[in-house]
Design a protein around this motif. Structure first.
Motif, short mmCIF file in Angstrom:
data_model
loop_
_atom_site.label_atom_id
_atom_site.label_comp_id
_atom_site.label_asym_id
_atom_site.label_seq_id
_atom_site.Cartn_x
_atom_site.Cartn_y
_atom_site.Cartn_z
N TYR A 1 0.84 -1.19 0.00
CA TYR A 1 0.00 0.00 0.00
C TYR A 1 0.87 1.24 0.00
N ILE A 2 0.45 2.24 -0.74
CA ILE A 2 1.05 3.57 -0.66
C ILE A 2 -0.05 4.49 -0.18
N THR B 1 -0.83 -2.77 -4.64
CA THR B 1 -0.72 -3.96 -5.48
C THR B 1 -0.92 -5.17 -4.57
N THR B 2 -1.28 -6.26 -5.16
CA THR B 2 -1.44 -7.50 -4.41
C THR B 2 -0.88 -8.65 -5.24
N GLY B 3 -0.38 -9.66 -4.59
CA GLY B 3 0.19 -10.79 -5.30
C GLY B 3 0.78 -11.79 -4.33
N GLU B 4 1.52 -12.72 -4.86
CA GLU B 4 2.16 -13.73 -4.04
C GLU B 4 3.18 -13.08 -3.11
N PRO B 5 3.36 -13.64 -1.91
CA PRO B 5 4.35 -13.07 -0.99
C PRO B 5 5.74 -12.98 -1.63
N SER B 6 6.36 -11.83 -1.45
CA SER B 6 7.69 -11.59 -2.01
C SER B 6 8.31 -10.40 -1.29
N ALA B 7 9.45 -9.97 -1.76
CA ALA B 7 10.13 -8.82 -1.18
C ALA B 7 9.51 -7.52 -1.69
N LEU B 8 9.61 -6.47 -0.90
CA LEU B 8 9.06 -5.17 -1.30
C LEU B 8 9.66 -4.70 -2.61
N CYS B 9 10.95 -4.96 -2.84
CA CYS B 9 11.56 -4.48 -4.09
C CYS B 9 10.91 -5.16 -5.30
N ALA C 1 3.33 -0.84 -7.44
CA ALA C 1 2.66 0.13 -6.57
C ALA C 1 3.06 1.56 -6.94
N LEU C 2 4.33 1.77 -7.25
CA LEU C 2 4.77 3.11 -7.66
C LEU C 2 4.16 3.51 -8.99
N ALA C 3 4.04 2.56 -9.92
CA ALA C 3 3.38 2.85 -11.21
C ALA C 3 1.92 3.22 -10.98
N ALA C 4 1.23 2.50 -10.07
CA ALA C 4 -0.16 2.83 -9.75
C ALA C 4 -0.26 4.21 -9.10
N LEU C 5 0.70 4.53 -8.24
CA LEU C 5 0.72 5.85 -7.61
C LEU C 5 0.91 6.93 -8.66
N THR C 6 1.86 6.75 -9.55
CA THR C 6 2.12 7.74 -10.59
C THR C 6 0.87 7.95 -11.45
N ASP C 7 0.18 6.86 -11.78
CA ASP C 7 -1.05 6.98 -12.56
C ASP C 7 -2.14 7.73 -11.80
N ALA C 8 -2.18 7.58 -10.46
CA ALA C 8 -3.23 8.20 -9.66
C ALA C 8 -2.98 9.69 -9.38
N LEU C 9 -1.73 10.12 -9.52
CA LEU C 9 -1.40 11.52 -9.20
C LEU C 9 -1.89 12.46 -10.29
N PRO C 10 -2.31 13.68 -9.90
CA PRO C 10 -2.61 14.68 -10.91
C PRO C 10 -1.34 15.03 -11.69
N GLU D 1 14.71 0.90 -6.84
CA GLU D 1 13.39 0.87 -7.48
C GLU D 1 12.66 2.20 -7.32
N VAL D 2 12.73 2.77 -6.12
CA VAL D 2 12.07 4.06 -5.87
C VAL D 2 12.71 5.14 -6.75
N GLU D 3 14.03 5.16 -6.78
CA GLU D 3 14.78 6.12 -7.59
C GLU D 3 14.42 5.98 -9.07
N ALA D 4 14.36 4.75 -9.57
CA ALA D 4 14.07 4.50 -10.98
C ALA D 4 12.67 4.98 -11.37
N ALA D 5 11.74 4.98 -10.41
CA ALA D 5 10.38 5.44 -10.69
C ALA D 5 10.24 6.96 -10.62
N GLY D 6 11.33 7.65 -10.24
CA GLY D 6 11.30 9.11 -10.21
C GLY D 6 10.97 9.72 -8.87
N TYR D 7 11.02 8.91 -7.82
CA TYR D 7 10.71 9.38 -6.48
C TYR D 7 11.97 9.46 -5.63
#
Length: 169
Positions: free
Chosen positions: A4-5, A16-24, A30-39, A66-72
Motif C-alpha cells: 500500500y502507498i 498492489t497484491t500478489g504472491e508473498p515476495s520482497a518489497l523491491c 505500486a509506484l506505477a499505480a501511484l504515478t497513474d493516480a497523481l494529478p 526501485e524508488v529512484e528509478a520510478a522518479g521518487y
C-alpha cells in the motif's frame, strides 16, 4: 502480499497484491499505480520528485534503486546496527507543529551504502549523548526537521494500521 502507498492521512491511494515476495518486487507496480493516480502537476518529473517514506523493514539498496528509478525520492529509518558518525552532534532548537519548541541533538552527513551507487544522507538523532535513531534518504537538500517530521508521520500511519487491525480486524 499487499503493498500500500498511503497519503499523510493514512488513506491508501495506490496498492498492489500478489504472491508473498520482497518489497523491491512489489514496489514497482505500486509506484506505477501511484504515478497513474497523481494529478499531472504532482507526477514525478524534472524538478519534482515526490517523497516515499517507509519503515526500516524495507531499507535495502534494491528498494532504494526501485524508488529512484520510478522518479521518487525515498526516506527511511536505518536498519540496526546504527553506524558511527563522523561528526559531533549539533544541538538545535526546532519548532514543532502547534508552535512548541524542542531541543534536538543530531548529525547530518553524506555517506555511501553498499550496493547503492549514489550518495545518501544520514541523519543521526541523539538522546542524552547516545545515538537513538538514524534516518537515511536519497533527498540530499531537505531540512533535517522536515525529514524527521515525515518519518514521525510514517510512524503514526504504521500505528493506525496496527491498532485498526487489533480493534476492527
Amino acid at each position: 502480499d499487499d503493498t500500500y502507498i498511503c497519503d499523510l492521512a493514512g488513506r491508501a491511494i495506490a496498492f498492489t497484491t500478489g504472491e508473498p515476495s520482497a518489497l523491491c518486487s512489489t514496489l514497482p507496480g505500486a509506484l506505477a499505480a501511484l504515478t497513474d493516480a497523481l494529478p499531472a502537476a504532482a507526477k514525478p518529473a524534472e524538478g519534482n520528485r515526490p517523497l516515499i517514506v517507509f519503515d526500516r523493514g524495507a531499507a535495502f539498496a534494491s528498494t532504494f534503486t526501485e524508488v529512484e528509478a520510478a522518479g521518487y525520492d525515498w526516506l527511511t529509518w536505518r536498519r540496526a546496527p546504527l553506524q558511527p558518525t563522523a561528526r559531533l552532534p549539533i544541538l538545535q532548537t526546532i519548532t514543532l507543529r502547534g508552535g512548541r519548541q524542542r531541543e534536538v541533538a543530531w548529525t547530518d552527513e553524506q555517506i555511501t551504502l553498499k550496493d547503492y551507487g549514489k550518495p545518501v544522507r544520514q541523519l543521526t538523532l541523539f538522546e542524552h549523548g547516545t545515538m537513538a535513531a538514524q534516518a537515511i534518504t536519497g533527498r540530499l537538500d531537505a531540512c533535517p526537521a522536515e525529514l524527521t517530521g515525515w518519518l514521525r508521520g510514517r510512524w503514526a500511519e504504521e500505528n493506525m494500521f496496527k491498532y485498526d487491525m487489533a480493534n476492527y480486524g
